[in-house]
Scaffold this active site. Structure first.
Site, PDB file in Angstrom:
ATOM      1  N   TYR A 142      60.264  41.402  57.789  1.00  0.00           N
ATOM      2  CA  TYR A 142      60.316  41.373  56.317  1.00  0.00           C
ATOM      3  C   TYR A 142      59.076  42.019  55.700  1.00  0.00           C
ATOM      4  O   TYR A 142      59.063  42.338  54.517  1.00  0.00           O
ATOM      5  CB  TYR A 142      60.451  39.940  55.793  1.00  0.00           C
ATOM      6  CG  TYR A 142      61.769  39.267  56.120  1.00  0.00           C
ATOM      7  CD1 TYR A 142      62.818  39.978  56.687  1.00  0.00           C
ATOM      8  CD2 TYR A 142      61.972  37.920  55.848  1.00  0.00           C
ATOM      9  CE1 TYR A 142      64.015  39.362  56.999  1.00  0.00           C
ATOM     10  CE2 TYR A 142      63.173  37.299  56.150  1.00  0.00           C
ATOM     11  CZ  TYR A 142      64.191  38.020  56.725  1.00  0.00           C
ATOM     12  OH  TYR A 142      65.381  37.404  57.023  1.00  0.00           O
ATOM     13  N   LYS A 192      63.569  36.342  71.234  1.00  0.00           N
ATOM     14  CA  LYS A 192      64.617  37.206  71.801  1.00  0.00           C
ATOM     15  C   LYS A 192      63.904  38.110  72.796  1.00  0.00           C
ATOM     16  O   LYS A 192      63.917  39.341  72.696  1.00  0.00           O
ATOM     17  CB  LYS A 192      65.275  37.991  70.645  1.00  0.00           C
ATOM     18  CG  LYS A 192      66.461  38.821  71.035  1.00  0.00           C
ATOM     19  CD  LYS A 192      67.704  38.017  71.351  1.00  0.00           C
ATOM     20  CE  LYS A 192      68.827  38.909  71.804  1.00  0.00           C
ATOM     21  NZ  LYS A 192      69.931  38.177  72.446  1.00  0.00           N
ATOM     22  N   ASP A 224      69.945  33.632  69.873  1.00  0.00           N
ATOM     23  CA  ASP A 224      71.413  33.534  69.817  1.00  0.00           C
ATOM     24  C   ASP A 224      71.886  32.209  70.409  1.00  0.00           C
ATOM     25  O   ASP A 224      72.777  31.537  69.868  1.00  0.00           O
ATOM     26  CB  ASP A 224      72.090  34.736  70.506  1.00  0.00           C
ATOM     27  CG  ASP A 224      71.360  35.203  71.761  1.00  0.00           C
ATOM     28  OD1 ASP A 224      70.293  34.647  72.082  1.00  0.00           O
ATOM     29  OD2 ASP A 224      71.863  36.129  72.429  1.00  0.00           O
ATOM     30  N   ASP A 248      64.431  32.206  59.060  1.00  0.00           N
ATOM     31  CA  ASP A 248      65.190  32.290  57.813  1.00  0.00           C
ATOM     32  C   ASP A 248      66.645  31.913  58.088  1.00  0.00           C
ATOM     33  O   ASP A 248      67.248  31.061  57.421  1.00  0.00           O
ATOM     34  CB  ASP A 248      65.079  33.735  57.289  1.00  0.00           C
ATOM     35  CG  ASP A 248      65.683  33.909  55.916  1.00  0.00           C
ATOM     36  OD1 ASP A 248      66.037  32.893  55.293  1.00  0.00           O
ATOM     37  OD2 ASP A 248      65.806  35.068  55.469  1.00  0.00           O
ATOM     38  N   ASP A 252      68.651  28.005  57.469  1.00  0.00           N
ATOM     39  CA  ASP A 252      69.836  27.869  56.614  1.00  0.00           C
ATOM     40  C   ASP A 252      70.994  27.256  57.399  1.00  0.00           C
ATOM     41  O   ASP A 252      71.732  26.414  56.881  1.00  0.00           O
ATOM     42  CB  ASP A 252      70.264  29.232  56.047  1.00  0.00           C
ATOM     43  CG  ASP A 252      69.568  29.528  54.730  1.00  0.00           C
ATOM     44  OD1 ASP A 252      68.678  28.739  54.345  1.00  0.00           O
ATOM     45  OD2 ASP A 252      69.897  30.535  54.087  1.00  0.00           O
TER      46      ASP A 252
END
Ligand code: NAD
Length: 358
Positions: A142, A192, A224, A248, A252
């Site tokens: 980001y 990852k 994942d 992020d 959620d």
């Protein structure tokens, strides 16, 4: 003790819910002998209206001069057509960067009394759910370099770079371990590393760090797999620490499992004890001014402030217990009520919590 709190009520339902959280803090102050001194300032849409910019310098100065910051929410349709750098939501990003807040703490806490609202099968969350997600907030994709260019034969090309330094990983990793030490001493580091170089660096830093915390039961998990495990067996987690974008998305996902957006607080922390505490939801313009918003996420955010900025554990526990007791007695605002159930207004819900605190 006396504590100074910068209060940013913001837009939409912000003023309604923050007012109830301040009342809850005052009730705590009265019971435990503390004084909370509030300085209110503007950010978001209301600041654009008053000063022409979403984050006035005066607000930054007040926040920096305070022991901590309590925020409602900012933004709304009135300011949606502002140019990018003047959007109301820029106030939050600006505050995070001005205050050096690099760690976002998002508890996904499901109260037993609200388990009906959980979209998972009841047996997956029997006995409740209490996961803390620690998300890195100021690095990664980001904030990395980005760009676009035309290619000869493949149309346009775009890229976003995901940089992380050892220092950035170490400081967020340490927050993860410290939080685990304060809770059930279990930490899952999410990366990852089968694909990404940043994740391989992440994992090596975390492995060095874990030597300092032998009491913490540590594990690595690919992002994942974490997304799957959160819906298959969420109770296996205590604290999850991860980089910005993974955090992020996972936070959620975890919040949806708890069933209600009006119930979840969050904290953003930096190097010192000052933090920014807010509900995870937005300014809910559709219900603003109606007096029906759920104030519990903001009240719980105030509780997080007591715990993480002021080290007032008993006081923070008292807030959590008061909210739990009110829910167990069956009191609901409209967002968490079942069809036909009697509902309370924002103020009435705030008053119920204060009744329990007294
Ligand atoms: P939202 O979270 O404001 O609302 C989503 C839905 O949840 C709405 O139906 C709303 O009524 C409901 N809801 C949210 N909080 C509630 C509460 N406490 N009690 C009862 N119901 C509640 O998200 P949105 O509609 O996507 O965004 C509205 C505005 O808020 C936008 O301008 C957005 O940019 C802004 N926003 C701000 C923040 C922040 O200040 N940190 C975060 C997210 C969105």
């Amino acid at each position: 003790m006396k504590y100074s709190i910068a209060v940013i009520k913001g837009d939409g339902i912000g003023p309604e819910i923050v007012t109830e959280a301040m009342k809850a803090l005052d009730a705590i102050g009265k019971k435990f002998g503390h004084e909370f001194v509030y300085t209110e300032s503007l950010a978001g849409g209301c600041a654009i209206d008053a000063e022409g910019i979403p984050l006035p310098q005066e607000t930054i100065d007040i926040c920096k001069a305070s022991d901590s910051v309590l925020l409602g929410a900012v933004g709304g349709p009135k300011w949606d057509n502002q140019p990018g750098h003047l959007r109301a939501e820029k106030a939050i990003l600006g505050l995070r960067s001005e205050l050096g807040l690099f760690a976002n703490l998002r508890p996904a806490l499901m109260f037993d009394a609200l388990s009906d609202a959980c979209p998972l099968k009841p047996e997956k969350v029997e006995g409740g759910l209490d996961v803390l997600i620690v998300r890195e907030l100021t690095g990664g994709v980001y904030f990395g370099e980005r760009g676009r260019e035309k290619t000869a034969d493949m149309g346009e090309k775009a890229w976003d770079i995901m940089p992380y330094t050892e220092k950035e990983i170490e400081r967020i990793g340490r927050v993860g371990f410290e939080m685990a030490m304060k809770r059930n001493k279990k930490l899952t580091s999410v990366d990852k590393s089968n694909v990404l170089e940043t994740s391989r660096l992440w994992r090596s830093v975390m492995h060095k760090l874990k030597e300092e915390y032998p009491e913490v039961e540590y594990s690595d998990l690919f992002v994942d797999n974490t997304a799957m495990q959160l819906v298959m067996n969420p109770q296996q987690f205590d604290v999850i620490v991860t980089e910005n974008m993974f955090g992020d998305i996972l936070s959620d996902e975890a919040s949806v499992i708890t069933g209600s957006i009006g119930m979840l607080p969050s904290a953003s922390l930096g190097e010192g004890t000052r933090g920014l505490y807010e509900p995870i939801h937005g300014s809910a313009p559709d219900i603003a001014g109606k007096g029906i918003a759920n104030p519990l996420a903001t009240i719980l955010a105030a509780g997080m402030m007591l715990r993480y900025s002021f080290g007032l554990m008993e006081e923070a526990d008292a807030i959590d217990a008061a909210v739990k007791a009110v829910l167990e007695e069956g009191w609901r605002t409209a967002d968490i009520a079942k069809k036909g159930e009697k509902t309370l207004s924002t103020q009435e819900m705030g008053a119920k919590v204060i009744e329990k605190l007294a």
